[in-house]
Design an enzyme around this catalytic site. Structure first.
Site, PDB file in Angstrom:
ATOM      1  N   GLY A  45      28.302   7.730  56.676  1.00  0.00           N
ATOM      2  CA  GLY A  45      28.681   9.096  56.328  1.00  0.00           C
ATOM      3  C   GLY A  45      27.591  10.127  56.508  1.00  0.00           C
ATOM      4  N   ASP A 178      40.745  41.221  36.186  1.00  0.00           N
ATOM      5  CA  ASP A 178      39.847  41.117  35.029  1.00  0.00           C
ATOM      6  C   ASP A 178      38.880  42.288  35.054  1.00  0.00           C
ATOM      7  OD1 ASP A 178      37.865  40.457  36.953  1.00  0.00           O
ATOM      8  OD2 ASP A 178      38.366  38.338  36.785  1.00  0.00           O
ATOM      9  N   LYS A 201      42.390  40.003  29.914  1.00  0.00           N
ATOM     10  CA  LYS A 201      42.798  38.626  29.612  1.00  0.00           C
ATOM     11  C   LYS A 201      41.672  37.862  28.926  1.00  0.00           C
ATOM     12  CE  LYS A 201      41.396  36.227  33.853  1.00  0.00           C
ATOM     13  NZ  LYS A 201      40.419  37.150  34.345  1.00  0.00           N
ATOM     14  N   THR A 235      45.530  32.294  37.376  1.00  0.00           N
ATOM     15  CA  THR A 235      45.224  33.634  36.876  1.00  0.00           C
ATOM     16  C   THR A 235      46.071  34.691  37.577  1.00  0.00           C
ATOM     17  OG1 THR A 235      42.948  32.984  36.387  1.00  0.00           O
ATOM     18  CG2 THR A 235      43.376  35.338  36.583  1.00  0.00           C
TER      19      THR A 235
END
Length: 327
Positions: A45, A178, A201, A235
């Site tokens: 890898g 936000d 929020k 969200t």
């Protein structure tokens, strides 16, 4: 569009694995062929990078977003930077449309790392001369680097989409999901000559948000929510529903970085959102190309920035609304 050849052969653009399609578009905008490079992996890898042309004394621009798989893309970039430095590149400029690990930009709790600073140190120590990025999650990340950082904004490109659809003026409201995104929302609102609103929020834990209130008037308006990224879409979909419940006619969503992890696509499909407008800073796989998603390219913006940087010209004109995508 007719191809042109850039006047200086010392400017070269290379693509790594994260977003070769965007890199090709950027190279076309600059007027150069993509540099010859091979990327492979050993059996265990480990990543192997080989530059397959002379780059001695050249100004190199590497296009690589550190999106999923974040660690592979970051390590591939680091190895490429090392290869370029050892091959005597004059300057190494990283074009990183999406800067991964940007959300860990401060200690929100005890004993947390500031990973975006760590990544900045890694890139600087590897030998990068300059960074070119789009919509960092937090603007202060520029200060984590001790090298020049050109921080472009996607708002003008997103604005062009809505202007083409005649979505502007007092019938539209631009919404920040936000308090932290108000500056971004205000920029889009300036382009669209529209007012702004804010979703207030509370977030109990990561990727979980609870709507508290909508600050501003959204009733009978077309609401456009803007964010820097959409990750799991929790969200955004919650915010969109809250805005719809407050009387908005339609809800559009736009963002620069379409991370779209886990349940994001399913949530967007089931939501009240009419369209999700994103850019191609992150390559969108075919299975995520749903009808609700519209993609605008950042290639011309990046191509123009690269030419201006190489020619020691100002990059600041790219921040205004006169920068348009021209087919």
């Amino acid at each position: 569009m007719e191809k042109h050849t850039y006047k200086d052969p010392k400017l070269k653009v290379f693509s790594l694995s994260s977003n070769p399609e965007l890199a090709q578009k950027v190279a076309d905008e600059v007027g150069v062929e993509l540099g010859k490079i091979s990327i492979s992996k050993f059996a265990d890898g480990e990543i192997k990078v080989n530059i397959e042309e002379s780059i001695r004394g050249d100004h190199i621009y590497i296009v690589q977003s550190t999106s999923n798989p974040v660690n592979d893309n970051l390590m591939e970039l680091m190895i490429c930077i090392d290869a370029l430095r050892r091959a005597s590149a004059k300057t190494i400029n990283v074009v990183m449309p999406y800067y991964g690990y940007a959300r860990q930009d401060r200690k929100a709790q005890s004993r947390e790392p500031i990973t975006s600073k760590l990544v900045a140190d890694m890139l600087t120590n590897a030998g990068v001369d300059r960074m070119l990025v789009i919509d960092l999650h937090a603007a202060q990340i520029q200060g984590f680097f001790n090298i020049p950082v050109d921080h472009l904004m996607g708002a003008s490109l997103l604005a062009n989409y809505f202007l083409d659809k005649n979505l502007s003026g007092d019938d539209v409201v631009v919404v920040s999901p936000d308090h932290g995104g108000v500056t971004r929302a205000r920029k889009l609102a300036e382009f669209l000559h529209a007012p702004i609103a804010i979703v207030d929020k509370r977030r109990p834990k990561d990727n979980v948000a609870e709507i508290m209130n909508i600050v501003g008037d959204v009733k009978d308006k077309v609401a456009i929510i803007i964010d820097d990224m959409i990750d799991t879409a929790g969200t955004i979909t919650l915010g969109a529903q809250g805005i719809k419940d407050k009387g908005a006619k339609e809800v559009y969503v736009c963002c620069t970085h379409a991370v779209l992890s886990g349940p994001a696509i399913e949530r967007l499909e089931k939501s009240c959102i009419k369209k999700v407008v994103v850019t191609d800073t992150i390559a969108l796989p075919k299975e995520k190309h749903i009808d609700k998603i519209e993609v605008v390219t950042v290639a011309q913006l990046l191509g123009e920035a690269i030419k201006r940087i190489h020619e020691n010209r100002s990059v600041s004109p790219l921040f205004n609304e006169q920068f348009k995508i021209i087919d």
